[in-house]
Design an enzyme around this catalytic site. Structure first.
Site, short mmCIF file in Angstrom:
data_model
loop_
_atom_site.label_atom_id
_atom_site.label_comp_id
_atom_site.label_asym_id
_atom_site.label_seq_id
_atom_site.Cartn_x
_atom_site.Cartn_y
_atom_site.Cartn_z
N SER A 265 -9.27 1.23 3.06
CA SER A 265 -8.49 2.04 2.15
C SER A 265 -7.43 1.23 1.42
CB SER A 265 -7.82 3.18 2.92
OG SER A 265 -6.99 2.68 3.95
N LYS B 42 0.84 -1.20 0.00
CA LYS B 42 0.00 0.00 0.00
C LYS B 42 0.88 1.25 0.00
CE LYS B 42 -3.89 1.87 2.76
NZ LYS B 42 -4.71 1.58 3.96
N SER C 207 -9.55 -1.17 7.27
CA SER C 207 -9.02 -1.25 5.91
C SER C 207 -8.25 -2.53 5.61
CB SER C 207 -8.12 -0.04 5.64
OG SER C 207 -8.83 1.17 5.83
#
Length: 574
Positions: free
Chosen positions: A143, A69, A167
């Protein structure tokens, strides 16, 4: 081909890399990646790993491919947190990623996310909404959207995300993946762009519980560069009991679920019963109320502290929804923040009391699976609902393992979470394995001491519950050397006494080995009744462990039962 199938089928790290880049081209999902490394660079790294393996290196994650990420630092790749104007070149790789790489894993690139890790939808990015890997008209969940989709598409073996509000779990639910959100600080957040620094967790996505747990075990451990990092405590639990006790929400707590998800959760609870768990309904309303503080309370001030000043400059790439949420947090007050901290302290106490009689809380991961169009029409309301059951976990210091649950009536994925108190992560992994009908559960916590038992504490014997109560983990069947004899003592309940003699003068005595924490062993020893004792035991395979024996006066007059070949055999013969 799933990541687990890929791992088993590909003959080498270089072949794995070639297959991944072919899959990237075939999938045609450019929104997944913010920065993708050049094939030649990744292939060369894989070739170097092959050489290290040939030279005898032990690399537990050799050649496994990782999608990171883009709020987690990797040297040589820019960190943007989903906002181009925020980009910087990190001087260090995040410690969690560095540990994966040291174990032989290979970073493919940096993935798209809800900007500044603010959202559970996967649509709040100037790089475009990340479409669901299985149903492109639906959201991927955020996310950590890009990392989850990279795994779900079979490109990456391991997806690294972060989880403040859910997330690392919501995207897992939307893709039939496993998501591990360990106890806060167990996986250090060094090198992570903070969202809410006190409540951020680095998380793992994988197709299987085994791989997700292996990755988590490699990443876990205190880190001096992260002041919030933590180590496994001396009293950490190593296993769930044979019959796990699960709490589930009372029906009134489940009103936020869509009808389809409510049906899937009911069937998931039935499956847990069939898997041998005990189930009891409890009221978790105070936890659901605490969850609202993450965005609707003063806690959101931590998001402003992280990137608020930057967003106040109105960068062109700022997502309007994200900017509005974070900028509004500038209006929070010190007294309001203090009040919310007090509310959270009370919620933590409530959670501890609620979970004390149970091994875990079984929850739906999220409430529904909305379409991209629905989120575009209602970006705030839907996002808030999606975090109903995830938002409170970090706020009240709980750990969670997200796994696929019963599929919905329409066949779409549905996920559940096994939620446990801080540091009971291995218990959550064990229960997750049971719910997935796995033969064994992977090991997350790798420490502690081994204890050998030969009688009343064996798995089918009357004192085995004492080991379960201490969170001891079965580590296998064992046999002593031939320097031991076994006696039957007149105790209640009946117990054998192991006697040390000369090598060759006894016989190998069968038993079982258990791993437990240092503190648990201390409590066990303190409560040990006469004439039992613990001493060093020599095993047939050359290991030396702590094990049961008995005082000399108790065994001197006891019947010798060595010839029976162990305690169970003796009881059976009687």
């Amino acid at each position: 081909m799933t990541p687990s199938q890929t791992e088993a089928a590909l003959p080498s790290p270089t072949a794995r890399v070639a297959a991944a880049y072919a899959r990237i081209a075939a999938a045609d999902r450019p929104e997944v990646w913010i920065t993708l490394r050049e094939f030649d660079d990744v292939h060369a790294e894989a070739a170097a790993i092959e050489q290290r393996l040939a030279d005898g290196a032990e690399l537990p994650l050799a050649g496994l491919l990782v999608a990171v990420k883009d709020n987690v630092d990797v040297v040589g790749l820019p960190t943007t947190a989903g906002c181009p104007e925020y980009a910087y070149s990190p001087a260090e790789t995040a410690s969690a990623i560095a540990r994966l790489v040291a174990a032989g894993a290979i970073v493919l690139g940096k993935t798209n996310l809800d900007q500044f890790a603010t959202g559970l939808v996967g649509t709040r990015s100037p790089h475009g909404a990340v479409r669901n890997a299985l149903h492109p008209e639906l959201i991927s969940g955020g996310s950590s959207s890009g990392s989850a989709v990279a795994v779900a598409l079979g490109i990456a073996d391991i997806g690294i995300g972060t989880d403040t509000a859910g997330s690392g779990r919501v995207p897992a639910a939307f893709h039939d993946l496993v998501g591990i959100k360990a106890t806060l600080g167990i996986i250090p957040a060094h090198g992570v762009v903070p969202a809410c620094a006190d409540y951020d967790a680095v998380t793992i996505f994988a197709a299987t519980l085994d791989l997700a747990t292996r990755a988590a075990a490699v990443m876990a451990g205190a880190e001096g560069r992260d002041p919030r990092s933590r180590s496994w405590p001396a009293d950490v639990r190593f296993a769930a009991p044979q019959v796990p006790r699960l709490a589930v929400p009372v029906p009134a707590n489940l009103d936020a679920l869509s009808p389809e998800y409510r049906d899937a959760f009911d069937r998931s609870v039935c499956a847990a019963l069939e898997a041998g768990c005990k189930i009891e309904a409890v009221d978790i309303a105070p936890l659901l109320e605490a969850a609202l503080l993450l965005y609707d309370g003063s806690i959101v001030a931590e998001r402003y502290a992280a990137v608020g000043a930057f967003l106040d400059t109105a960068p062109a790439g700022a997502d309007p929804t994200v900017a509005a949420i974070i900028s509004a947090a500038a209006a929070t007050t010190g007294p309001g923040f203090a009040t919310d901290l007090d509310t959270l302290a009370r919620a933590r106490a409530f959670a501890a009391e609620l979970l004390e009689p149970f091994d875990a809380l079984l929850l739906p991961t999220t409430t529904e699976h909305p379409s991209l169009a629905a989120v575009q029409a209602d970006p705030i309301g839907i996002n808030r609902r999606l975090g109903t059951f995830t938002n409170f976990c970090n706020l009240v210091d709980l750990a969670a393992v997200a796994i696929p649950g019963a599929a919905t009536a329409t066949g779409y994925p549905f996920g559940v979470m096994i939620v446990v108190p801080a540091f009971a992560d291995q218990v959550a992994v064990d229960i997750a394995a049971r719910l997935q009908n796995a033969d064994t559960a992977p090991l997350l916590v790798d420490r502690g001491v081994d204890l050998a038992v030969f009688g009343a504490h064996l798995r089918d014997q009357p004192l085995h519950w004492q080991l379960e109560e201490l969170g001891a983990r079965f580590a296998g069947a064992i046999r002593t050397t031939d320097a031991y004899r076994l006696t039957a003592m007149a105790t209640t309940p009946p117990k054998p006494g192991l006697v040390r003699t000369e090598p060759g003068a006894g016989a190998p005595i069968p038993g079982e080995l258990y791993r437990l924490s240092e503190a648990a062993l201390g409590r066990f020893l303190a409560a040990l009744p006469a004439p039992m004792a613990l001493t060093a035991i020599e095993l047939e395979d050359g290991r030396g462990v702590i094990g049961f024996t008995a005082t000399h006066d108790a065994t001197a007059t006891a019947a010798d039962i060595t010839e029976y070949g162990g305690w169970r055999a003796y009881l059976s013969a009687r």
